[in-house]
Design a protein around this motif. Structure first.
Motif, PDB file in Angstrom:
ATOM      1  N   ILE A  13     -10.559  -4.982  19.594  1.00 20.18           N
ATOM      2  CA  ILE A  13     -10.149  -4.693  18.219  1.00 20.18           C
ATOM      3  C   ILE A  13      -9.507  -3.303  18.152  1.00 20.18           C
ATOM      4  CG2 ILE A  13     -12.460  -3.891  17.527  1.00 20.18           C
ATOM      5  CD1 ILE A  13     -10.347  -5.898  15.189  1.00 20.18           C
ATOM      6  N   VAL A  17      -6.306  -1.774  16.147  1.00 17.33           N
ATOM      7  CA  VAL A  17      -6.604  -0.882  15.021  1.00 17.33           C
ATOM      8  C   VAL A  17      -6.076   0.533  15.267  1.00 17.33           C
ATOM      9  CG1 VAL A  17      -8.496   0.243  13.813  1.00 17.33           C
ATOM     10  CG2 VAL A  17      -8.555  -2.209  14.194  1.00 17.33           C
ATOM     11  N   TYR A  65     -13.839 -10.926  20.747  1.00 18.64           N
ATOM     12  CA  TYR A  65     -14.452 -10.047  19.764  1.00 18.64           C
ATOM     13  C   TYR A  65     -14.461 -10.785  18.439  1.00 18.64           C
ATOM     14  CZ  TYR A  65     -15.511  -6.095  16.813  1.00 18.64           C
ATOM     15  OH  TYR A  65     -16.114  -5.268  15.911  1.00 18.64           O
ATOM     16  N   ILE A  67     -14.682 -10.565  14.480  1.00 19.66           N
ATOM     17  CA  ILE A  67     -14.511  -9.572  13.425  1.00 19.66           C
ATOM     18  C   ILE A  67     -15.590  -9.731  12.373  1.00 19.66           C
ATOM     19  CG2 ILE A  67     -12.946  -8.815  11.602  1.00 19.66           C
ATOM     20  CD1 ILE A  67     -10.702  -9.383  13.493  1.00 19.66           C
ATOM     21  N   TYR A  78     -11.012 -12.694  18.123  1.00 27.08           N
ATOM     22  CA  TYR A  78      -9.967 -12.228  19.032  1.00 27.08           C
ATOM     23  C   TYR A  78     -10.343 -12.671  20.439  1.00 27.08           C
ATOM     24  CZ  TYR A  78      -7.777  -9.240  15.530  1.00 27.08           C
ATOM     25  OH  TYR A  78      -7.113  -8.790  14.440  1.00 27.08           O
ATOM     26  N   GLY A 131      -1.465  -7.458  18.190  1.00 26.28           N
ATOM     27  CA  GLY A 131      -2.308  -8.330  17.384  1.00 26.28           C
ATOM     28  C   GLY A 131      -1.993  -9.802  17.617  1.00 26.28           C
ATOM     29  N   THR A 135      -5.074 -12.279  19.032  1.00 30.40           N
ATOM     30  CA  THR A 135      -5.808 -13.053  18.036  1.00 30.40           C
ATOM     31  C   THR A 135      -6.017 -14.501  18.481  1.00 30.40           C
ATOM     32  OG1 THR A 135      -5.977 -13.604  15.719  1.00 30.40           O
ATOM     33  CG2 THR A 135      -3.796 -13.760  16.687  1.00 30.40           C
TER      34      THR A 135
END
Lengths: 497, 127
Positions: A13, A17, A65, A67, A78, A131, A135
């Motif tokens: 992430i 980010v 991961y 979210i 992800y 991203g 994703t």
């Protein structure tokens, strides 16, 4: 939906980010220098994260991961597997090389008071592209697609020629149509499956595949992604966008954006529809192969007639996308590996080529072949780097282009599609012609009067150029690493079939 | 035509609206030379997708998904939330497109695609 063997990793992430948060910081700083330092620091941090993730993925097989701690398929997940990790590393490395290169190039090509906005947009675009790659959620992918697209429209419109504005506008119209087609497809799939998680879609899809809704979804997805990918004949936005965008932007987008779109196509065909033999049940294979071959020939032919070196390389990109899609469409492990290898190699070669062109534009202020006469003597190192990329585009042995074309031809012969093998070789001859035109102008023509002095580019531009050029040489000379990775990835993707 | 067919078709009214809007918007994007009208077309096209997602989430006789006594049938909130995101994206796209049109108008003195193409063609000849 991840198997127990996979491994939860918060770095996944952070990869997205960190650049996303750094973009507004650049806007708040309001100074060109501050924004540049932030963008450079962040992009190199992203490289660190990307490499760390690649190592973990190669070790563990898959990283995920969740979210907000919500389990898939309810929450957004992800996921990163070997193919994704390779794409992430390419995007991150090109991004990080672009930043130091940009400093001098941008000062010459973009108005001073807009430079900090340029870096903010670069970071947004980087974050969007990363991203898309990490994703595991079909709708989340759309959001990142739009983040990267909107920022790339802005980046293209920053070009100094006013035609950059119309190029950006046309790209915006086509890109938005493409992205909207994509969400129509996702909506239709959601209607039938009730899920947006790619892995979940994959398990549910066989039960609903024989419905008009899903057929329509597949059609919308393919067309939408092909628009973003600039697959012939949906490539019309690309040549002008690449020609009039600032040199740095062209190099960055040419090396990353189309590769990420190719990755989305890969995900759609081999993950979402992975349990279904799409190529046996639908006419997707002949359609994709015909488009790919048409791109290889018609775009290469267009490239031959160009007077503008940037536009020539843009058409060459459309042709090279043809080879990548051809590999995907063969639907065999060898073909898929060829497509993936070419995705990596093309990113390196086109990155090098556009970095070299950017340096020429920086020194001479022109990108027409007429003004670049004799450039090989004025800028020997820059032109040499271009030559390396050019030889790669042709597919000369010992260059990365040779490796991927060899792999593609092997795959085609494995399937006993002899005419296709001939077409791959023939289209390479077209690449010889356009690349030769540049060589001739660069080395055999005298420099225009009063332009005999050697031209210099700052180290901040020649360093990234040569790092990429050396990477290109390495990928050509020692192909085992990329090939093994591609084979492993292809095996994993084909596993579902 | 039996009543069932008629009610079936009327029951799909939303989707007919979606198809008509989608095609109308798409046509405007392709056929119009005026850049602002192209953006209008693009908006109509996107709005058709919004209507599509919203219709998709609706459950007959369902209310808003609120945790309260007496509420048992409720519409699927997920497509509605998704489309909030898509609306935001659409607004951003429109804003950027309009900004580009303003800049194009400044530098070309026209927002008609055919006129701009003539100007660009001449520039290419000179170059």
């Amino acid at each position: 939906m991840s198997d127990p063997a996979s491994f939860s990793d918060p770095w996944l992430i952070l990869l997205v980010v960190v650049p996303l948060l750094a973009a507004p910081v650049c806007v708040l700083l309001r100074s060109a220098g501050g924004a540049w330092s932030t963008a450079t620091a962040v992009s190199w941090a992203v490289v660190g994260i990307a490499i760390k993730l690649l190592i973990t993925v190669l070790d563990q097989g898959q990283v995920y991961y969740r979210i907000g701690g919500w389990d898939a398929p309810w929450g957004i997940e992800y996921v990163l597997d070997p193919v994704g990790a390779v794409v992430v590393v390419i995007v991150a490395v090109i991004g990080a090389l672009t930043m130091p290169y940009a400093k001098n190039s941008v000062e010459k090509e973009i108005r001073h008071d807009r430079i900090y906005l340029f870096y903010a947009m670069m970071l947004l675009c980087l974050s969007g592209l990363l991203g898309i790659t990490v994703t595991g959620d079909a709708f989340n992918l759309f959001v990142f697609l739009e983040i990267s697209s909107l920022s790339s429209y802005v980046l293209i419109s920053l070009g100094s020629d006013r035609r950059a504005l119309t190029a950006a506008f046309r790209y915006l119209i086509m890109g938005t149509l493409g992205a909207t087609f994509y969400i129509i497809g996702v909506g239709l799939m959601y209607q039938k499956t009730g899920t947006l998680n790619m892995a979940d879609l994959r398990t549910i899809m066989p039960a609903v595949i024989d419905t008009h809704t899903v057929h329509a979804a597949l059609a919308f997805l393919t067309v939408g992604i092909s628009l973003k990918l600039a697959l012939f004949p949906l490539h019309l936005w690309l040549p002008n966008a690449y020609t009039f965008a600032p040199s740095v932007v062209t190099a960055f987008l040419a090396a990353t954006a189309t590769k990420v779109s190719a990755y989305v196509l890969l995900r759609t065909i081999y993950t979402i529809f992975g349990e279904i033999d799409l190529f046996a049940d639908f006419p997707l294979k002949p359609v994709l192969i015909v488009m790919a071959v048409a791109a290889m020939f018609l775009a290469s032919l267009s490239a031959i007639w160009q007077q503008n070196i940037k536009r020539m390389m843009a058409y060459s990109s459309v042709a090279q996308i043809g080879y990548i899609v051809l590999g995907f469409a063969l639907a065999s492990e060898a073909g898929l590996a060829g497509g993936i290898v070419h995705m990596v190699n093309h990113a390196l070669m086109k990155g090098t080529a556009f970095f070299a062109i950017g340096a020429m534009v920086f020194a001479t202020g022109s990108m027409t072949l007429r003004d670049l006469q004799g450039i090989g003597r004025r800028m020997p190192w820059v032109t040499a780097a271009f030559v390396i990329a050019g030889l790669g585009l042709i597919g000369v042995p010992l260059t990365p282009g040779f490796i991927s074309k060899w792999q593609l031809v092997t795959a085609v012969l494995e399937l006993e599609l002899w005419p296709l093998a001939a077409l791959i070789l023939l289209s390479s001859l077209l690449a010889v012609i356009y690349v030769w035109r540049v060589f001739e102008v660069a080395y055999l023509r005298p420099a225009p009067l009063g332009h005999h002095k050697p031209a210099e580019v700052p180290l901040s531009m020649s360093m990234p150029l040569w790092i990429l050029a050396l990477a290109t040489i390495y990928a050509g000379a020692n192909a085992t690493f990329t090939l093994n990775l591609a084979h492993e990835a292809a095996q994993q993707l084909m596993g579902g079939l | 035509m039996s009543w069932e067919v008629v009610t079936d078709l009327l029951g799909l009214l939303n989707y007919w609206v979606v198809i008509i809007l989608m095609m109308a918007g798409f046509y405007v994007v392709i056929a119009q030379d005026n850049l602002v009208k192209k953006i209008v077309g693009l908006n109509i096209f996107q709005v058709s997708v919004f209507v599509f997602y919203i219709s998709m989430g609706k459950v007959s006789d369902g209310t808003a998904p609120i945790l309260e006594e007496g509420i048992e049938v409720y519409s699927n909130p997920l497509p509605h939330v998704l489309i909030l995101t898509a609306i935001v994206v659409g607004v951003a796209t429109t804003a950027l497109a309009l900004a580009l049109v303003v800049r194009i108008n400044h530098s070309y003195g026209s927002i008609e695609e055919d006129e701009i193409q003539v100007i660009e063609h001449d520039e290419e000849e000179i170059a």
